[in-house]
Design a protein around this motif. Structure first.
Motif, PDB file in Angstrom:
ATOM      1  N   GLU A   1      46.946  36.482  36.650  1.00 47.69           N
ATOM      2  CA  GLU A   1      46.776  36.174  35.050  1.00 47.69           C
ATOM      3  C   GLU A   1      45.936  37.799  34.358  1.00 47.69           C
ATOM      4  O   GLU A   1      46.552  37.511  33.357  1.00 47.69           O
ATOM      5  CB  GLU A   1      45.629  34.932  34.978  1.00 47.69           C
ATOM      6  N   ARG A   2      45.291  38.237  34.435  1.00 48.22           N
ATOM      7  CA  ARG A   2      44.266  39.126  34.547  1.00 48.22           C
ATOM      8  C   ARG A   2      45.415  40.583  34.059  1.00 48.22           C
ATOM      9  O   ARG A   2      45.678  41.510  33.164  1.00 48.22           O
ATOM     10  CB  ARG A   2      43.534  39.959  35.626  1.00 48.22           C
ATOM     11  N   PHE A   3      47.147  40.236  34.782  1.00 44.12           N
ATOM     12  CA  PHE A   3      47.647  41.423  34.650  1.00 44.12           C
ATOM     13  C   PHE A   3      48.555  41.086  33.266  1.00 44.12           C
ATOM     14  O   PHE A   3      49.689  41.300  33.548  1.00 44.12           O
ATOM     15  CB  PHE A   3      48.528  42.002  35.732  1.00 44.12           C
ATOM     16  N   GLY A   4      48.523  39.684  32.849  1.00 39.34           N
ATOM     17  CA  GLY A   4      49.359  38.996  31.765  1.00 39.34           C
ATOM     18  C   GLY A   4      50.782  38.381  31.840  1.00 39.34           C
ATOM     19  O   GLY A   4      52.033  38.149  31.133  1.00 39.34           O
ATOM     20  N   PHE A   5      50.664  37.736  33.453  1.00 38.23           N
ATOM     21  CA  PHE A   5      51.453  36.645  33.988  1.00 38.23           C
ATOM     22  C   PHE A   5      51.466  35.511  33.361  1.00 38.23           C
ATOM     23  O   PHE A   5      49.830  35.244  33.622  1.00 38.23           O
ATOM     24  CB  PHE A   5      52.099  37.336  35.076  1.00 38.23           C
TER      25      PHE A   5
ATOM     26  N   ASP B   1      46.732  27.770  24.011  1.00 37.62           N
ATOM     27  CA  ASP B   1      46.636  29.304  23.896  1.00 37.62           C
ATOM     28  C   ASP B   1      47.671  30.040  24.784  1.00 37.62           C
ATOM     29  O   ASP B   1      47.174  29.472  26.368  1.00 37.62           O
ATOM     30  CB  ASP B   1      45.656  30.099  23.458  1.00 37.62           C
ATOM     31  N   SER B   2      47.391  31.276  25.105  1.00 34.55           N
ATOM     32  CA  SER B   2      48.355  31.275  26.219  1.00 34.55           C
ATOM     33  C   SER B   2      46.749  31.913  27.281  1.00 34.55           C
ATOM     34  O   SER B   2      46.205  32.474  26.313  1.00 34.55           O
ATOM     35  CB  SER B   2      48.859  33.139  25.741  1.00 34.55           C
ATOM     36  N   SER B   3      47.388  32.450  28.749  1.00 36.74           N
ATOM     37  CA  SER B   3      46.692  32.629  29.629  1.00 36.74           C
ATOM     38  C   SER B   3      46.660  33.874  28.868  1.00 36.74           C
ATOM     39  O   SER B   3      45.400  35.202  29.977  1.00 36.74           O
ATOM     40  CB  SER B   3      47.036  31.915  30.478  1.00 36.74           C
ATOM     41  N   VAL B   4      46.975  34.639  28.685  1.00 35.57           N
ATOM     42  CA  VAL B   4      46.739  35.922  28.419  1.00 35.57           C
ATOM     43  C   VAL B   4      45.759  36.155  26.932  1.00 35.57           C
ATOM     44  O   VAL B   4      46.268  35.567  26.023  1.00 35.57           O
ATOM     45  CB  VAL B   4      48.404  37.316  27.516  1.00 35.57           C
TER      46      VAL B   4
ATOM     47  N   ARG C   1      40.821  44.357  32.476  1.00 34.17           N
ATOM     48  CA  ARG C   1      40.983  43.773  33.385  1.00 34.17           C
ATOM     49  C   ARG C   1      39.651  43.786  34.290  1.00 34.17           C
ATOM     50  O   ARG C   1      39.330  42.585  35.061  1.00 34.17           O
ATOM     51  CB  ARG C   1      42.160  44.195  33.730  1.00 34.17           C
ATOM     52  N   ASP C   2      38.945  44.802  34.508  1.00 28.95           N
ATOM     53  CA  ASP C   2      38.266  44.992  34.975  1.00 28.95           C
ATOM     54  C   ASP C   2      37.102  44.117  34.582  1.00 28.95           C
ATOM     55  O   ASP C   2      35.555  43.940  35.309  1.00 28.95           O
ATOM     56  CB  ASP C   2      37.419  46.618  35.338  1.00 28.95           C
ATOM     57  N   ALA C   3      36.798  44.113  33.276  1.00 27.20           N
ATOM     58  CA  ALA C   3      36.008  43.492  32.575  1.00 27.20           C
ATOM     59  C   ALA C   3      36.259  41.830  32.938  1.00 27.20           C
ATOM     60  O   ALA C   3      35.682  41.511  32.439  1.00 27.20           O
ATOM     61  CB  ALA C   3      35.800  43.716  31.220  1.00 27.20           C
ATOM     62  N   GLY C   4      37.192  41.152  33.510  1.00 26.97           N
ATOM     63  CA  GLY C   4      37.555  40.121  33.607  1.00 26.97           C
ATOM     64  C   GLY C   4      38.848  39.476  32.748  1.00 26.97           C
ATOM     65  O   GLY C   4      38.931  38.322  32.541  1.00 26.97           O
ATOM     66  N   LEU C   5      39.510  40.594  31.709  1.00 28.41           N
ATOM     67  CA  LEU C   5      39.954  39.276  30.427  1.00 28.41           C
ATOM     68  C   LEU C   5      41.550  39.618  30.729  1.00 28.41           C
ATOM     69  O   LEU C   5      42.014  40.798  31.614  1.00 28.41           O
ATOM     70  CB  LEU C   5      39.789  40.713  29.221  1.00 28.41           C
TER      71      LEU C   5
ATOM     72  N   ILE D   1      53.210  46.986  39.053  1.00 35.80           N
ATOM     73  CA  ILE D   1      53.745  45.697  40.446  1.00 35.80           C
ATOM     74  C   ILE D   1      52.879  46.512  40.659  1.00 35.80           C
ATOM     75  O   ILE D   1      51.907  45.714  41.950  1.00 35.80           O
ATOM     76  CB  ILE D   1      54.900  46.034  40.565  1.00 35.80           C
ATOM     77  N   PRO D   2      52.331  48.446  41.437  1.00 43.63           N
ATOM     78  CA  PRO D   2      51.760  48.195  42.111  1.00 43.63           C
ATOM     79  C   PRO D   2      49.923  48.261  42.193  1.00 43.63           C
ATOM     80  O   PRO D   2      49.442  47.516  43.097  1.00 43.63           O
ATOM     81  CB  PRO D   2      52.172  49.575  42.547  1.00 43.63           C
ATOM     82  N   ALA D   3      49.985  47.844  40.626  1.00 48.17           N
ATOM     83  CA  ALA D   3      48.913  48.392  40.061  1.00 48.17           C
ATOM     84  C   ALA D   3      48.390  46.492  40.562  1.00 48.17           C
ATOM     85  O   ALA D   3      46.961  46.117  41.212  1.00 48.17           O
ATOM     86  CB  ALA D   3      48.588  48.415  38.455  1.00 48.17           C
ATOM     87  N   VAL D   4      49.129  45.739  40.466  1.00 47.95           N
ATOM     88  CA  VAL D   4      48.889  44.058  40.175  1.00 47.95           C
ATOM     89  C   VAL D   4      48.688  43.767  41.591  1.00 47.95           C
ATOM     90  O   VAL D   4      47.888  43.383  42.212  1.00 47.95           O
ATOM     91  CB  VAL D   4      49.665  43.494  40.205  1.00 47.95           C
ATOM     92  N   ILE D   5      49.227  44.693  43.095  1.00 44.95           N
ATOM     93  CA  ILE D   5      49.497  44.564  44.499  1.00 44.95           C
ATOM     94  C   ILE D   5      47.490  44.690  44.711  1.00 44.95           C
ATOM     95  O   ILE D   5      47.173  44.230  45.699  1.00 44.95           O
ATOM     96  CB  ILE D   5      50.142  45.289  44.736  1.00 44.95           C
ATOM     97  N   HIS D   6      47.548  46.078  43.950  1.00 51.84           N
ATOM     98  CA  HIS D   6      46.579  46.876  44.320  1.00 51.84           C
ATOM     99  C   HIS D   6      45.130  45.774  44.173  1.00 51.84           C
ATOM    100  O   HIS D   6      43.946  45.991  44.269  1.00 51.84           O
ATOM    101  CB  HIS D   6      46.495  48.076  43.864  1.00 51.84           C
ATOM    102  N   ALA D   7      45.058  45.677  42.608  1.00 50.17           N
ATOM    103  CA  ALA D   7      43.760  44.552  42.319  1.00 50.17           C
ATOM    104  C   ALA D   7      43.914  42.747  43.019  1.00 50.17           C
ATOM    105  O   ALA D   7      42.551  42.480  43.485  1.00 50.17           O
ATOM    106  CB  ALA D   7      44.064  43.815  41.027  1.00 50.17           C
TER     107      ALA D   7
END
Lengths: 467, 467
Positions: free
Chosen positions: A37-41, B363-366, B389-393, A158-164
């Motif tokens: 979710e953090r990556f906007g999926f 609303d979007s989860s984004v 993202r690092d801040a949880g958004l 994708i690698p950024a998501v995998i990394h997170a």
């Protein structure tokens, strides 16, 4: 009742967990979901049952042989009377990719493209029963699906998501390994291995390097079935052995490839762009690398491909794989829908991590046990529990009084960290005695300050390991 | 490919949602889970497939007629050749109670009792296809299961959980309605309705009160099929009409019942204890009531029974039901396992709430869309996204550049609240321009302060309604 009990048991090939293992599993699911979710999926769930006609668009493959079909009692009766014609109407999904294709094609006009979805559900395969093989297992997938086209830039996310995900799962050091199918195709064609099926067979032989050794593979590839020249085999073995050791090394490896090979250079350009943006997304260069032996499903992936391995547990194999594909849903729509995605097979991964001692039984999801001194104190205990729950603490109350020592023992065995004691003394003073079973510590606190005190303790990083 | 596309579609009787509806659904699931955990219930998941022999312990019932059986391709082939003997080996669960019974019996020696578990999974029933009827639907269950015995006190926790769940779901005012099967049995026996089947039939007739009217019910019950005296029927109709209006009124209603009726008084004592502890647990008296017409499954529940209704939408019926049972797993173990539990049928409830306009597309989860002015700014956009993202958004980046107006329109349509703009100007000054699409507000903020600023905005209560 007088009948003999039926032996309670699950079917073979499923994973069922005791609660504290389920908590550990659930935390992994939550971590994956949070990062997706953090990556906007966006979340999607599809029914476990699909129409067989829709699910089984390709006939006769390995997949279809493993499919589970579903029939209601009524349909089963008709089939027994020979009224059924062919396959049952319904079948269980065997992955999340076919349902995604069906979903995107079905809802095409209601979705915004590029469509970014995650899906975390169980899938079903009639696998041969075997240790570590599951007939029901979770897949945790993300995909970005474009309409008509989709920039290579998405391959870099994708690698950024995998990394997170794997940083937060904290199951040890890992490496995200990248390759590109165009680059591979270009290289193999230059070695005279033009037919994709032949490429696949060559790669399957190359895969035996670790087990059978270079001599065996060299002999096979120069032998009757393949007939490659010794020079080609040497070039192939050198190529698939390439692993980059840093970002700069990865770029240098790409620079060293034949600049006159067009197909190969297409792959090189894509990998360069992916590497550049993966770095811009903040993935440390120690955590990704080129690996020219990675192929994935040759009939499906067409560009970037990914595998991720645990540095200290290579025997576990890839814990997260995927890649870029040309067209998601050609069976269902004339629209061209290219995409890129990955899948984590969490049930199998969890099983492997447990076997390797990398995940442990979790503490209870219950954070506080409110003990009960005697029946008279129960209303006090219940209102204390209410205060704790209102403050967001997961709280269990001992409802049936017993010896306090027994209640403590229960909390310890159950993995509950905090135990409160509310005796006549504490009730009189407006305090609560708290025992922290993790730190083997005890303190008394004003009741009004209890919830806050516990929240502070719980927010502190977990310094001590627990068995 | 040259073949004609297969029409992408789901089987009838399943609910599949578009992403923003899935987000709304997921939030309800999360809320239920959070509250179940807050009350100290532990997670359990069981396989969707059970062995038919284990699942279908009672034969010939309505349930078995609705069961879905599962067969692998191999098993199907054997069945077609007449090699199968009887039912397929596997079937899909039709509720979460039978799997719970199997689970507790199977893992009896590894569980601590009273065992408090929650389970939120899909179940399957071969229902007749009909609007609002589902063949696949979520159940969200909690149960407390004792070994040998389980105090009535646990019955009092259940309304507190129901209250916490539906308060937080915020779908309108609700009433948790309580009754007790012992009290009902005692009352009916005193009216000469002794046989449990007859009690069930009488209650079924009484259920028609609203539709058919009192005269019809009175005639039926005094007529040939039942043969009750007019006095008994009058007493029954008065009894099942009882609803308490406050805590004190509930106690007074119980006091008014025949003190010489032993069975009835057992139920009265249990309800008194439940009412007292429900109050101690902080459930407001406006939110619970006695309702002597509530029976639930007569062959299963033996003590307290619960139904919950929305005050302003009685036509939706009970949104959460359950009760106390004598023995969970008699088919699987000789241990006596009494319990109490409830179930929320979330798929159907969600469908009904949408029909009634009580849940809306979310609303979007984004939370943030990072727009892209031009390809050169992409690395800046990616590192900005990384900070957020690092801040949880939850952050999406526009990866393929287009006109800014189009990017804004996309965010608005997708239900994404914040949009960031990072032009050459902002990059130079180290700032970000933010547009809040919900408040139609725009501001510029130092990049280092952006994440914190957005978190503050998001933490503020949602004052404005959105379509």
């Amino acid at each position: 009742m007088s009948h003999a009990p039926i032996k309670p048991r699950t079917p073979p090939g499923v994973m069922e967990l005791l609660p504290r293992d389920q908590i550990a599993f659930q935390r992994m699911l939550d971590t994956i979901r949070r990062n997706y979710e953090r990556f906007g999926f966006l979340p999607v769930e599809t029914p476990v049952m699909e129409l067989s006609e829709v699910l089984l668009t390709k006939s006769g493959g390995e997949t279809e042989r493993q499919v589970y079909f579903v029939q209601s009692t009524g349909a089963l009766g008709k089939a027994a009377q020979g009224e059924g014609d062919g396959l049952p109407e319904l079948a269980l999904r065997f992955d999340l990719t076919v349902p995604l294709a069906r979903y995107v094609a079905e809802h095409e006009h209601d979705l915004a493209f590029p469509f970014r979805r995650y899906q975390m559900q169980r899938v079903y395969r009639g696998e041969r029963a075997q240790r570590g093989r599951f007939r029901e297992f979770y897949q945790c997938d993300i995909d970005v699906v474009g309409k008509d086209s989709l920039s290579t830039r998405f391959d870099a996310e994708i690698p950024a998501v995998i990394h997170a995900v794997f940083s937060e799962l904290a199951i040890g050091r890992f490496t995200i390994q990248l390759n590109n199918r165009k680059l591979m195709r270009g290289f193999f064609e230059a070695q005279g291995v033009v037919d994709p099926d032949l490429q696949a067979r060559v790669l399957r032989e190359v895969d035996k390097l670790d087990k059978r050794g270079a001599d065996y593979v060299r002999e096979t590839l120069t032998g009757d079935g393949f007939g490659l020249s010794p020079e080609s085999v040497a070039a192939i073995l050198a190529f698939v052995g390439i692993r980059s050791t840093s970002h700069a090394d990865a770029l240098a490896r790409l620079d060293a490839l034949d600049p006159s090979n067009g197909a190969l250079q297409e792959g090189v350009a894509e990998l360069r762009e992916v590497l550049e943006l993966v770095r811009a997304l903040g993935v440390p260069e120690s955590d990704y690398a080129l690996n020219f032996s990675i192929a994935r499903g040759l009939d499906y992936y067409t560009g970037t491909v990914y595998e991720t391995t645990l540095d200290d547990y290579p025997q576990i194999g890839s814990i997260c794989s995927g890649g870029r594909y040309e067209n998601l849903a050609s069976h269902y729509t004339k629209s061209k829908l290219p995409g890129v995605g990955i899948s984590i097979g969490l049930t199998r991964l969890f099983w492997q991590l447990r076997e390797a001692g990398l995940v442990k039984t979790a503490d209870s999801s219950v954070q506080v046990l409110v003990t009960q001194m005697d029946a008279e104190s129960l209303p006090h205990c219940l209102s204390l529990a209410r205060e704790l729950r209102d403050a967001g603490l997961n709280t269990e109350v001992v409802m049936e009084p017993s010896k306090l020592a027994r209640q403590f023992k229960y909390a310890d065995k159950a993995g509950i960290r905090f135990v409160t004691v509310l005796g006549a003394d504490e009730i009189g003073k407006g305090t609560v005695t708290v025992k922290d079973l993790r730190r083997a510590d005890q303190f008394e606190v004003a009741r009004a300050e209890l919830a806050q005190a516990l929240r502070v303790e719980l927010a502190q990083p977990d310094m001590e390991a627990r068995a």
